[in-house]
Design an enzyme around this catalytic site. Structure first.
Site, mmCIF file in Angstrom:
data_model
loop_
_atom_site.group_PDB
_atom_site.id
_atom_site.type_symbol
_atom_site.label_atom_id
_atom_site.label_comp_id
_atom_site.label_asym_id
_atom_site.label_seq_id
_atom_site.Cartn_x
_atom_site.Cartn_y
_atom_site.Cartn_z
ATOM 1 N N LYS A 195 -15.392 -24.619 -2.893
ATOM 2 C CA LYS A 195 -14.907 -25.742 -2.091
ATOM 3 C C LYS A 195 -16.107 -26.488 -1.522
ATOM 4 O O LYS A 195 -16.942 -25.909 -0.830
ATOM 5 C CB LYS A 195 -14.016 -25.229 -0.959
ATOM 6 C CG LYS A 195 -13.536 -26.339 -0.038
ATOM 7 C CD LYS A 195 -12.520 -25.840 0.977
ATOM 8 C CE LYS A 195 -12.143 -26.952 1.941
ATOM 9 N NZ LYS A 195 -11.126 -26.524 2.898
ATOM 10 N N LYS A 248 -12.438 -27.292 -5.688
ATOM 11 C CA LYS A 248 -11.944 -28.384 -4.838
ATOM 12 C C LYS A 248 -13.101 -29.206 -4.311
ATOM 13 O O LYS A 248 -14.077 -28.633 -3.837
ATOM 14 C CB LYS A 248 -11.182 -27.766 -3.668
ATOM 15 C CG LYS A 248 -10.627 -28.766 -2.700
ATOM 16 C CD LYS A 248 -10.052 -28.043 -1.524
ATOM 17 C CE LYS A 248 -9.715 -29.057 -0.463
ATOM 18 N NZ LYS A 248 -9.314 -28.458 0.762
HETATM 19 C C1 PBG Z 1 -8.516 -26.852 5.485
HETATM 20 C C2 PBG Z 1 -8.282 -27.682 4.288
HETATM 21 C C3 PBG Z 1 -8.779 -28.964 3.971
HETATM 22 C C4 PBG Z 1 -8.149 -29.344 2.789
HETATM 23 C C5 PBG Z 1 -7.334 -28.284 2.395
HETATM 24 N N1 PBG Z 1 -7.449 -27.267 3.324
HETATM 25 C C6 PBG Z 1 -9.661 -29.879 4.713
HETATM 26 C C7 PBG Z 1 -11.045 -29.562 4.994
HETATM 27 O O1 PBG Z 1 -11.623 -28.599 4.532
HETATM 28 O O2 PBG Z 1 -11.578 -30.344 5.767
HETATM 29 C C8 PBG Z 1 -8.324 -30.664 2.098
HETATM 30 C C9 PBG Z 1 -7.186 -31.132 1.264
HETATM 31 C C10 PBG Z 1 -7.205 -32.552 0.893
HETATM 32 O O3 PBG Z 1 -8.123 -33.346 1.187
HETATM 33 O O4 PBG Z 1 -6.230 -32.968 0.237
HETATM 34 N N2 PBG Z 1 -9.715 -26.236 5.587
#
Ligand code: PBG
Length: 322
Positions: A195, A248
């Site tokens: 991520k 992601k």
């Molecule tokens: C929580 C989380 C996030 C997303 C999914 N879970 C945001 C982040 O890490 O700031 C992002 C999902 C999206 O942008 O569609 N940690």
């Protein structure tokens, strides 16, 4: 001899010819649909930067879950917006938390639908970070306990899969052993393994009200410039017990999806994140692009790169077209 014996255009002459040689096909089976849950009743508040997506109270979430399942989409992922935020994100692991209640209500009415829960603290903490804070630092090890508690409380409420998205080191192992200790040996973990600290999460943070109050997430989420490190992240999560690994965002990271798919032998998920969704919606609103075609092209590219599962805000729209 290539040309003129070989003419690749021969197989492109009609839609049916193209269909029989098509290498990648999309199906609603591939999709996981994200939903945002809030406390209250009768609430359905559109997220301005994510047209067609809403913060919804549990009654409306159940309706949406039913509709999602009826479109052939097998799974949803839930994000919760708590009543109160605090330093330690207490509502994230409270029995009466909005997610815990939502899981029960959905499983009651649409039992076959797979309910995945996002395991993270950022929506629940008053500082908006994904971990415990001390002296302005996000602490890794004390956060693991809270994430484990959160995952167990989701499983107790009936979650089918838990999905840690915090990027703390060692969280998959901590969650796996807590789940096992509580008897949830069969609850799979889908880890947000690679991520990235991405600008593409902007609209989501509006939706989940989870923008950090200071600093950013770059001390825990990955540097967008790194690919080899993604392989390390994924390998560690698999070692710690992840059942599905996620990359992601998806679109700027198709190379990462491809590498992960080639390297490892387990299901790969990709998150077509909020910013990727919103720029297409915005382009369509301006009349600059063909939204439906672009949506299908983007989802197809994610699958072609190697994703077995796609988390996408387009899930329902795409399922209706397929
Ligand atoms: C929580 C989380 C996030 C997303 C999914 N879970 C945001 C982040 O890490 O700031 C992002 C999902 C999206 O942008 O569609 N940690």
């Amino acid at each position: 001899m290539a040309f003129p014996r070989q003419r690749l255009r021969r197989l492109r002459q009609s839609e049916n010819l193209r269909k029989i040689v098509r290498e990648t096909t999309l199906s609603p089976d591939d999709f996981i649909y994200p939903l945002f849950v809030v406390h209250g009743k009768g609430i359905k508040k559109e997220i301005p930067s994510m047209p067609g997506n809403y913060q919804q109270s549990i009654d409306n979430i159940v309706k949406d879950a039913k509709e999602t399942y009826s479109l052939g989409i097998p799974a949803i992922i839930l994000f919760g917006i708590p009543e109160h935020k605090d330093e330690l994100g207490t509502e994230a692991y409270s029995k009466k938390g909005v997610i815990q209640q939502a899981i029960k209500a959905i499983k009651d009415k649409v039992p076959e639908l797979i309910v995945i829960t996002d395991v993270c603290l950022c929506e629940y903490t008053n500082h908006g970070h994904c971990g415990v804070i001390k002296d302005g630092k996000i602490l890794n090890d004390p956060t693991l306990k809270l994430l484990s508690k959160e995952a167990v409380s989701h499983a107790k409420a009936g979650a089918d899969i838990v999905a840690p998205s915090d990027m703390m080191d060692g969280r998959v192992a901590a969650i796996r052993s807590s789940l096992d200790k509580e008897g949830f040996i069969d609850t799979p973990i889908m880890s947000y393994a690679a991520k990235y600290a991405s600008s593409f999460y902007g609209p989501f943070r509006d939706a989940a009200e989870s923008t950090p109050k200071f600093g950013d997430r770059r001390t825990y989420q990955m540097d967008p410039a790194n690919a080899r490190e993604a392989i390390r992240e994924v390998a560690l999560d698999i070692d710690e017990g992840a059942d599905i690994v996620m990359v992601k965002p998806a679109l700027s990271y198709l190379d990462i999806i491809y590498r992960v798919k080639n390297e490892f032998n387990l299901p790969v998920a990709a998150y077509n994140v909020s910013g990727e969704f919103s720029i297409i919606k915005a382009g369509a609103k301006l009349g600059w692009i063909d939204e439906k075609r672009m949506m299908i092209e983007v989802l197809t590219s994610i699958k072609r790169a190697g994703a077995d599962l796609i988390l996408t805000y387009f899930a329902k729209e795409a399922a209706r077209l397929l």
